[in-house]
Every structure is written in C-alpha cells, then in structure tokens.
Design a protein around this motif. Structure first.
Motif, mmCIF file in Angstrom:
data_model
loop_
_atom_site.group_PDB
_atom_site.id
_atom_site.type_symbol
_atom_site.label_atom_id
_atom_site.label_comp_id
_atom_site.label_asym_id
_atom_site.label_seq_id
_atom_site.Cartn_x
_atom_site.Cartn_y
_atom_site.Cartn_z
ATOM 1 N N ARG A 455 0.831 -1.203 0.000
ATOM 2 C CA ARG A 455 0.000 0.000 0.000
ATOM 3 C C ARG A 455 0.872 1.262 0.000
ATOM 4 O O ARG A 455 0.571 2.245 -0.698
ATOM 5 C CB ARG A 455 -0.924 -0.011 1.211
ATOM 6 C CG ARG A 455 -1.897 1.159 1.261
ATOM 7 C CD ARG A 455 -2.856 0.966 2.416
ATOM 8 N NE ARG A 455 -2.136 0.862 3.678
ATOM 9 C CZ ARG A 455 -2.686 0.426 4.811
ATOM 10 N NH1 ARG A 455 -3.946 0.023 4.822
ATOM 11 N NH2 ARG A 455 -1.978 0.370 5.919
ATOM 12 N N ALA A 456 1.962 1.222 0.769
ATOM 13 C CA ALA A 456 2.886 2.369 0.765
ATOM 14 C C ALA A 456 3.514 2.549 -0.608
ATOM 15 O O ALA A 456 3.742 3.681 -1.058
ATOM 16 C CB ALA A 456 3.969 2.164 1.827
ATOM 17 N N LEU A 457 3.785 1.447 -1.303
ATOM 18 C CA LEU A 457 4.333 1.537 -2.656
ATOM 19 C C LEU A 457 3.349 2.215 -3.593
ATOM 20 O O LEU A 457 3.726 3.057 -4.415
ATOM 21 C CB LEU A 457 4.672 0.127 -3.155
ATOM 22 C CG LEU A 457 5.160 0.008 -4.598
ATOM 23 C CD1 LEU A 457 6.503 0.698 -4.761
ATOM 24 C CD2 LEU A 457 5.255 -1.453 -5.005
ATOM 25 N N LEU A 458 2.065 1.868 -3.484
ATOM 26 C CA LEU A 458 1.063 2.469 -4.358
ATOM 27 C C LEU A 458 0.822 3.936 -4.016
ATOM 28 O O LEU A 458 0.517 4.746 -4.905
ATOM 29 C CB LEU A 458 -0.253 1.693 -4.250
ATOM 30 C CG LEU A 458 -0.230 0.225 -4.689
ATOM 31 C CD1 LEU A 458 -1.591 -0.412 -4.468
ATOM 32 C CD2 LEU A 458 0.187 0.092 -6.143
ATOM 33 N N ASP A 459 0.949 4.297 -2.738
ATOM 34 C CA ASP A 459 0.632 5.664 -2.319
ATOM 35 C C ASP A 459 1.767 6.655 -2.584
ATOM 36 O O ASP A 459 1.494 7.825 -2.885
ATOM 37 C CB ASP A 459 0.293 5.683 -0.821
ATOM 38 C CG ASP A 459 -1.060 5.052 -0.550
ATOM 39 O OD1 ASP A 459 -1.892 5.019 -1.469
ATOM 40 O OD2 ASP A 459 -1.277 4.587 0.583
ATOM 41 N N GLY A 466 7.362 3.513 -10.804
ATOM 42 C CA GLY A 466 6.383 2.483 -10.487
ATOM 43 C C GLY A 466 5.831 1.779 -11.712
ATOM 44 O O GLY A 466 5.419 0.627 -11.650
ATOM 45 N N ALA A 467 5.826 2.483 -12.850
ATOM 46 C CA ALA A 467 5.323 1.852 -14.070
ATOM 47 C C ALA A 467 6.216 0.718 -14.524
ATOM 48 O O ALA A 467 5.765 -0.184 -15.241
ATOM 49 C CB ALA A 467 5.184 2.900 -15.176
ATOM 50 N N LEU A 471 3.681 -5.028 -10.878
ATOM 51 C CA LEU A 471 2.789 -5.087 -9.717
ATOM 52 C C LEU A 471 2.006 -6.384 -9.649
ATOM 53 O O LEU A 471 1.541 -6.776 -8.563
ATOM 54 C CB LEU A 471 1.823 -3.904 -9.758
ATOM 55 C CG LEU A 471 2.448 -2.499 -9.688
ATOM 56 C CD1 LEU A 471 1.372 -1.445 -9.772
ATOM 57 C CD2 LEU A 471 3.263 -2.344 -8.405
ATOM 58 N N GLU A 472 1.856 -7.058 -10.779
ATOM 59 C CA GLU A 472 1.080 -8.303 -10.790
ATOM 60 C C GLU A 472 1.716 -9.363 -9.886
ATOM 61 O O GLU A 472 1.015 -10.256 -9.394
ATOM 62 C CB GLU A 472 0.981 -8.819 -12.224
ATOM 63 C CG GLU A 472 0.009 -9.971 -12.416
ATOM 64 C CD GLU A 472 -1.438 -9.559 -12.189
ATOM 65 O OE1 GLU A 472 -2.258 -10.439 -11.899
ATOM 66 O OE2 GLU A 472 -1.733 -8.352 -12.304
ATOM 67 N N LYS A 473 3.012 -9.261 -9.638
ATOM 68 C CA LYS A 473 3.673 -10.242 -8.782
ATOM 69 C C LYS A 473 3.220 -10.129 -7.328
ATOM 70 O O LYS A 473 3.372 -11.071 -6.545
ATOM 71 C CB LYS A 473 5.191 -10.076 -8.867
ATOM 72 C CG LYS A 473 5.765 -10.360 -10.250
ATOM 73 C CD LYS A 473 7.276 -10.275 -10.256
ATOM 74 C CE LYS A 473 7.893 -11.383 -9.442
ATOM 75 N NZ LYS A 473 9.383 -11.404 -9.558
ATOM 76 N N PRO A 523 -1.997 -1.692 -18.451
ATOM 77 C CA PRO A 523 -2.029 -3.141 -18.194
ATOM 78 C C PRO A 523 -2.384 -3.502 -16.760
ATOM 79 O O PRO A 523 -2.758 -4.651 -16.500
ATOM 80 C CB PRO A 523 -0.599 -3.587 -18.540
ATOM 81 C CG PRO A 523 -0.059 -2.536 -19.443
ATOM 82 C CD PRO A 523 -0.680 -1.263 -18.958
ATOM 83 N N ARG A 524 -2.283 -2.556 -15.828
ATOM 84 C CA ARG A 524 -2.575 -2.882 -14.426
ATOM 85 C C ARG A 524 -4.068 -2.938 -14.136
ATOM 86 O O ARG A 524 -4.487 -3.531 -13.145
ATOM 87 C CB ARG A 524 -1.940 -1.835 -13.499
ATOM 88 C CG ARG A 524 -0.487 -1.509 -13.762
ATOM 89 C CD ARG A 524 0.428 -2.672 -13.416
ATOM 90 N NE ARG A 524 1.823 -2.249 -13.426
ATOM 91 C CZ ARG A 524 2.628 -2.291 -14.476
ATOM 92 N NH1 ARG A 524 2.145 -2.731 -15.637
ATOM 93 N NH2 ARG A 524 3.887 -1.906 -14.402
#
Length: 720
Positions: A455-459, A466-467, A471-473, A523-524
């Motif tokens: 969540r911290a990575l996404l925020d 980040g692109a 993230l699918e992993k 793709p996400r």
C-alpha cells in the motif's frame, strides 16, 4: 353544598368497599379458604391446586421436605430420602409408564432371598447377639462320613461306661450322632463330648478338602503364568539376539530392513521407540555431523526413517501399563510438579536435526537465495519430524521473513530497481505459513505487514518508476480481490490527479508526458476502468479546447480535422469502448456544426455540455450499471496534506505517529509523538505548522526546532 359533597364522598366509599369485597372474593380458593399471596400468584400463572408444577403438571406437588440428621451422626445412620421424594419419584415413573423400583425395597427383597437360601441350607440367620438364636452346626452321620472317605476311629464308634462296677456299652455310634437319641440311662456329658469331637473332625476334614482344591487351582494358575513368562523370555532372547546383530552395522538399508523384520515378527516386544532409535542413532548422528541443510536435503535418509516411523509411536504391553499408571499418578500430582517428557525419537530429532536447520536459517546471510531449497527440505522432513520441532522451524522462518519485510522500503526499492525483491522473498514460503501469518486481512501477521508495504508503494512511489514494476507479482501476497481493490483505491486516484492537474490539451505545443505516464499503467487495470478515467478527465479538456479553436478567427477546419484524427490514433486502444466512442462522436458533431454555421460559428456554436464534476457537492452518483472500478475512477481525488506525507514517511520507516491529546502552549496545535518503540514511549514530540514539522528539543523542553523528513528524524525517534 357541604352536605352534597359529604353524600358524594360517602357514595365513593361505598363503591370502594364493594370493589374491595369483590377483589377479596375473587382471590379466595374455591372452597372458601383464603389463599396466600404465593397461591394467588401461582393461580394467576395457571397452576391448579392438586396438580404438579410446570406446563404439563409434571413437576412436584408438595414443597420439598427436609430430612434432618441428628447431631454428630454420620452418613448412613438415617435414611436420607424422604417419603415425599419417594412419592414424587413414584408419580414420575407412573407418568412415564414405568414401574417404580425403590432401592430400599430392592435391599429388602435381597435380604429375604438370602434368608430363604440359609433356611433351605439349614443355617440359621441368627447371631450371637442378645435376643438372637445360636448358630446350629451341621449334623454328621458316621455312615455318611465313612462313605465320603473319612476314617472314623473305633473309639468314636463305641463308647464304654467304666464309671460303675461293670463296663458296659452306652450306645451305638448311630445314636450318638443324632441329638435326642441318647438313652436315658447313658452318661449325657460323655455322649455330647464324643459327638462334638466327631463333628470337629468332620469339619476339619472338609476344610482340608477345600484347601486342597484351592491349592490345586493356584498351582494351575502359577504354572500357566510360568509358561507365559517362559514364552516371553524365549521371545525376548530372540529379540536380544537380533538387536545384537544390529551392532556395528553402518549401512542404512541393512539396519532399516532388519528393524522392519524385527518389528513385524515381534510386534509386542519391539514396537517401542527406544529399540528403533537405539538402532539408528549412530548412523543418524554421523549423518548430522557434517550436514549442510542449504546444500543437501538428505532425502534418502528421510525415506529410510519414514519406513520405521509407524513403529515409533507403538509401545509394548508393559509400556502401555506403565504409561497408564504414570498417567493416573500425573492426574493427581500437583500442577507445578507435572513435566512434559519427550520420546526417544523426539529427543533424537531435537538434539541433532533441529539445531542444524535453525542455524542455517538464522545465521545464513544468503537465506533469501535458497528459498526453494529450504522449502523442499521442510516438505521432505515434515511428515517424520515431531510437530513441535516443525513449529519451531516455521516460527524461526517467520521471524526472519518479518525482519526482511520491515527492512524493505518502497522508495529505496524503486531507487535501486528491486521493488519485486519483497515478493521473491515471500512467495516460496506461502504454502508453509501458518494461517495467522498467511492472512493479509488480519490486524497483524507476515502478509498483513507485506500488504501495508504494498500500500505504501502504491501511495508514495514515483509514477514513472512504479510503471516499471511488475505489480502483478504482488497479487499472490494480498489475494486477487484485495489486490484489485488496493489498485483502485490507492493507485487510480493518483492517475486521475495527474490528468486533472498536470495534463493540458494544447494544439500549439502539446505535452504528452503526463498522459503517457497515466497510460503506462493501462495493463494494471481493466480496459473499461481506464476508459472511464480517460472519459472523465481527458475529454472535458479536449472538447473545451476544440470549441475554443472552432470559434477563433481564421480557423482552418482541415487542420482541426487532422488534429482530431491524430488524437483518435493516440487513444486507439480505447476507441472501441462506448464511453470513449460517444465522446468522439460529440467532438465530430461539434466540427460538423461549425462547418454548417460557417462564419456564424464564432457566436452561435454551442459550448459542449459540461459533464458533472464529481468533486462538486450535489453531483449525481455514477450509474449503477457502471463497474465499481470505473466509479472509483470518477471519485474526487483527495489532496494529500502535510500530515498525510508525514504519516506515509513514518510508515515507510516503521515508526509510530501517536496523537498525544495535548496542544502546543504557544500555537495551540496538536502534539504527536513519533517513536520506534512498540509501546508508544520515547521518541520525539512534534507538531505541524503549515508544511513544516517542529520537534521538541530533548534537553530544553521549551525549545522547538524545525526538522526535515530525513534520517535525522528517524534517529531521534529511535532514541539515538
């Protein structure tokens, strides 16, 4: 007037007395007997006098009576059960259609049966107590005794009277043996003494016969036990011989084969862990001495041990008896004196196998480079190691992985392009994690901490960096449903904010970088979600710019058409979506309307109808037919405050930011404590004013100094 009022009150009194008498009559029993308060209450609840309590009248009828025991008298001196209790039990049995049996009545019948048996055998039931008759001895006839094999001396057959002048025969032995047949002229004392001697002689003979029978039965039982012991000794000798053959063997296959044969042929004597462990102990200790768990799984050794594991939990009969006795003593032993004991096999694994594996996990700095090897090791040995040993290893692994998760920082991981290392470290261990650690929705646990890091990575992650992250992993770590929801709730609003604040439609000098930054995350998400995002935040700006161009002086509609077509090519992947194609149709209708109006387009071309702004109050909610993810794309983007930034920084550095419920003396702003302690103590006290963070000086409490979100704040929070 006073007399009228007096008559009125007197009439009221008369009415009250009649009502009281009516109530009194209603509360009386049918026979006219006055009912008590308890009887009235019971009657209101439907109870009928003479019937039992309860809805069906199955309860007691009379109150419970008490049987008093005299002072100083113990149990059994008086009958404890009262007559009322017996009557209730008899009534309950009759309701069930059963015959009531009283324990006292059964005892009385048993006494009658015993008395009848004694009477038939010729034995009186009396005792030597006063008022009771003396016990009548059994009468014996000389002829019956001789027929049963008893030799009666000649002196007892004929008794001579030598008291007189002449020696004479008193009577025959037949007469002597029956009471009342002694001649009147005989010496009664001599006859009675002879009869008693003969009776004692007969009783002694019978006692010896009974003792002989008992001794023979005991001899037979002892001989049977001796035969069993002899058979056990023979079998044990065979077992000892077979065990001696195992001494000195250094081949696993030979030792295991002999143990299997021994356990099958002698299951009672050999099915104990001590024998099996004693046989494999030298070989197992030798294997463990130079074993490296990170290099070899020892699958052949595990296969050998798996063959004898079924014989480790079964004990011999004597061991089972000893275990039962020790269990009984353990039940009555004080709680502090009870100790858990491990079996011989559990001690073998605990002393040799466990330290090797635990040391490989704790002390190896390259723990994360051997995940699949270690998981294969645990999967191979799990069926044959004790449960408490396996739990110990899993707890060690969880502590190691928790430290890895806590040290992982989203910003640093993106900077060094190893954001996926967290997934690579955790994924191999997911099948082995206990349920409390493998639930990302719980309040605590390994995957719960990993979810917070994601969540911290996404925020906070840089969108360009980040692109490039797959993230699918992270999906297996948090689960499919939670993964999609976190992307929509944390990443999608950031993309919407980029289109809303950073992207502008400018035909003269178009900057596509913000749009490309957003489209890199296509793709996400599902294509429909990104289509809704484009429709909500790109097309309002596009249509507004198109209208401005069409209403300007010297507009070249061919250039407008080429510009329109260029944008369609840029968003070609979304053109098949209805929500996007409708907006292209509106733009084309605006261009055609400008062609039809000609010069009047400057004044008469209608401005494109504004879409509802989700951020404005009173805006209608999105259609219920729209996917939930698409609705989230149109939600207002919450602007990040400085407090949110500080909280995100604390989350990344594993710090706690705790409100103190106090205010700064000068500014009145709320105080917070930033600390690295789980107890919420220590650390540094801060307050926020604008976009500046002020920290309290540790030595001078009245001094507050501005600090930055950097390593210095982390060190102060850690108490360094």
């Amino acid at each position: 007037m006073e007399r009228g009022s007096f008559l009125k009150r007197r009439g009221d009194f008369a009415q009250d007395s009649s009502q009281k008498s009516a109530k009194k009559n209603n509360g009386d029993a049918p026979g006219g007997k006055k009912m008590s308060f308890a009887e009235k209450m019971m009657a209101k609840m439907g109870h009928v006098q003479g019937q039992g309590l309860g809805k069906e009248g199955s309860g007691i009828i009379n109150p419970i009576s008490v049987q008093l025991r005299p002072t100083g008298v113990g149990l059994g001196a008086v009958k404890e059960k009262t007559a009322q209790a017996k009557a209730e039990e008899r009534r309950a049995a009759e309701r069930r259609g059963e015959v009531y049996e009283d324990s006292e009545e059964e005892e009385r019948q048993a006494r009658k049966r015993r008395a009848k048996i004694k009477k038939d055998a010729g034995i009186s039931s009396g005792t030597s107590t006063p008022g009771g008759s003396a016990r009548v001895k059994q009468k014996y006839a000389v002829q019956d005794l001789e027929n049963s094999g008893v030799h009666v001396p000649q002196g007892l057959k004929e008794i001579l009277d030598a008291t007189g002048k002449e020696t004479k025969l008193l009577t025959s032995t037949v007469g002597l043996m029956r009471s009342g047949d002694v001649p009147t002229n005989a010496n009664t004392k001599i006859a009675e003494r002879a009869r008693r001697d003969l009776e004692a002689y007969a009783e002694g003979f019978n006692a010896l016969n009974e003792e002989e029978f008992t001794i023979q039965a005991q001899e037979t039982q002892i001989q049977r036990e001796l035969d069993i012991l002899q058979s056990d000794l023979l079998r044990r000798d065979e077992v000892i011989t077979a065990c001696k053959e195992l001494e000195g063997e250094d081949q696993w296959d030979i030792v295991i084969s002999k143990l299997e044969t021994l356990c099958i042929e002698h299951p009672t004597e050999v099915q104990s862990s001590e024998v099996v462990v004693a046989a494999i102990h030298p070989l197992f200790r030798k294997e463990m001495s130079d074993w490296d768990p990170l290099q070899d799984v020892l699958e052949p050794i595990a296969a050998y041990i798996r063959r004898v594991v079924p014989h480790l939990d079964a004990d011999s009969q004597s061991a089972q008896v000893a275990k039962a006795q020790s269990g009984l003593l353990h039940a009555f032993a004080p709680a502090k004196s009870r100790k858990k004991q491990t079996s011989a096999y559990e001690s073998l694994i605990y002393l040799y196998w466990l330290p090797k594996v635990r040391s490989a996990i704790v002390n190896d700095s390259e723990f994360t480079q051997h995940p699949f090897h270690l998981t294969s090791l645990l999967e191979t040995w799990q069926p044959i190691i004790p449960k408490f040993v396996y739990r110990n290893i899993i707890d060690t692994v969880v502590k190691k992985l928790s430290a890895i998760v806590q040290q992982w920082n989203a910003r640093k991981a993106l900077k060094h392009r190893n954001a996926e290392s967290l997934v690579d470290d955790l994924i191999p261990w997911l099948p082995l994690l206990p349920p409390d650690q493998a639930d990302p929705t719980s309040a605590s646990g390994l995957l719960s901490d990993a979810k917070r890091k994601f969540r911290a990575l996404l925020d906070t992650a840089d969108l360009d960096r980040g692109a490039r992250v797959n993230l699918e992993k992270f999906r297996p770590l948090v689960g499919t449903r939670l993964y999609d929801r976190m992307l929509v709730n944390h990443l999608l609003p950031r993309l919407a904010s980029v289109l809303k604040t950073e992207f502008e439609v400018n035909p003269a000098e178009q900057d596509l970088q913000p749009l490309k930054q957003v489209l890199a995350y296509t793709p996400r998400f599902k294509l429909e979600v990104m289509g809704e995002l484009i429709s909500a935040h790109f097309f309002p700006k596009f249509l507004s710019t198109l209208h401005l161009w069409l209403t300007s002086d010297g507009v070249d509609l061919s250039e407008v058409g080429a510009w329109y077509q260029w944008w369609r090519e840029q968003l070609a992947q979304f053109n098949d979506l209805s929500v996007v194609s409708n907006k292209w149709d509106k733009a084309l209708e605006m261009i055609n309307a400008a062609l039809d109006l000609g010069d009047r387009a400057k004044t008469d071309l209608p401005f494109p109808q504004a879409e509802p702004d989700p951020s404005m109050p009173g805006t209608p909610q999105p259609s219920t037919e729209m996917p939930k993810e698409a609705q989230s794309a149109q939600k207002p983007v919450e602007e990040l405050t400085f407090k949110d930034i500080v909280e995100a920084f604390c989350a990344e550095e594993d710090l706690l930011m705790i409100p103190m419920r106090e205010a700064h003396d000068a500014t009145g702003l709320p105080l917070h404590r930033i600390t690295a302690s789980a107890t919420g103590r220590g650390g540094v006290v801060v307050y926020m004013k604008g976009d500046v963070l002020y920290a309290q000086n540790k030595k001078e409490k009245s001094v507050w100094e501005p600090v930055g979100l950097e390593d210095g704040l982390v060190r102060r929070a850690e108490g360094k």
